[in-house]
Write a protein that holds these residues in place. Sequence first.
Motif, mmCIF file in Angstrom:
data_model
loop_
_atom_site.group_PDB
_atom_site.id
_atom_site.type_symbol
_atom_site.label_atom_id
_atom_site.label_comp_id
_atom_site.label_asym_id
_atom_site.label_seq_id
_atom_site.Cartn_x
_atom_site.Cartn_y
_atom_site.Cartn_z
ATOM 1 N N SER A 11 30.802 41.686 61.394
ATOM 2 C CA SER A 11 31.438 42.874 60.022
ATOM 3 C C SER A 11 30.300 42.828 59.310
ATOM 4 N N HIS A 14 27.786 44.242 58.592
ATOM 5 C CA HIS A 14 28.118 45.691 58.317
ATOM 6 C C HIS A 14 27.224 46.519 59.277
ATOM 7 N N SER A 16 28.140 48.154 62.176
ATOM 8 C CA SER A 16 29.569 48.965 63.394
ATOM 9 C C SER A 16 29.837 49.083 65.025
ATOM 10 N N ARG A 17 30.611 48.888 65.908
ATOM 11 C CA ARG A 17 30.545 48.533 67.020
ATOM 12 C C ARG A 17 30.074 49.558 67.591
ATOM 13 N N ARG A 19 26.261 51.014 66.923
ATOM 14 C CA ARG A 19 25.713 50.930 66.527
ATOM 15 C C ARG A 19 25.068 49.616 67.442
ATOM 16 N N TYR A 20 26.222 47.863 67.071
ATOM 17 C CA TYR A 20 26.384 46.818 67.924
ATOM 18 C C TYR A 20 25.910 47.071 69.255
#
Length: 130
Positions: A11, A14, A16-17, A19-20
Amino acid sequence: MDVKKREMKLSDYHISRARYNELKYFCMQYYEKKQKLAHAYSLPEIKNDGQPKGKHVGNSTERQAIDNMKLQKEIELIEQTAKEADEEISRWLLMNITEGIAYEYLDVPKARKQFYESRRYFFYLLFLKK
């Protein structure tokens, strides 16, 4: 040996889960990409019975060369990003990120906290590049 994967907290960057996860699975295909690229330079089996066999319009050699270039760029992207994140431990970062080998099973010359900071920074850099 089943090792639980630690939840990443990106986070601060920035990311997101979702995108990760996309970036993580892109990296997990690293060896598959290398293997596919290595096999791309062998000659395909050809059956010459005089009949045209093309399914695709265009030059298959050109298409293969474009695919090979794409694979090479993706491999280099992962390798260069690992070096940028932390050149000293880039080899261990690659093993962790591409193979899923936990820090505890790697002989990393840095403490766990610094290793995972470099790992998060890797994903941040990859996020910016991809």
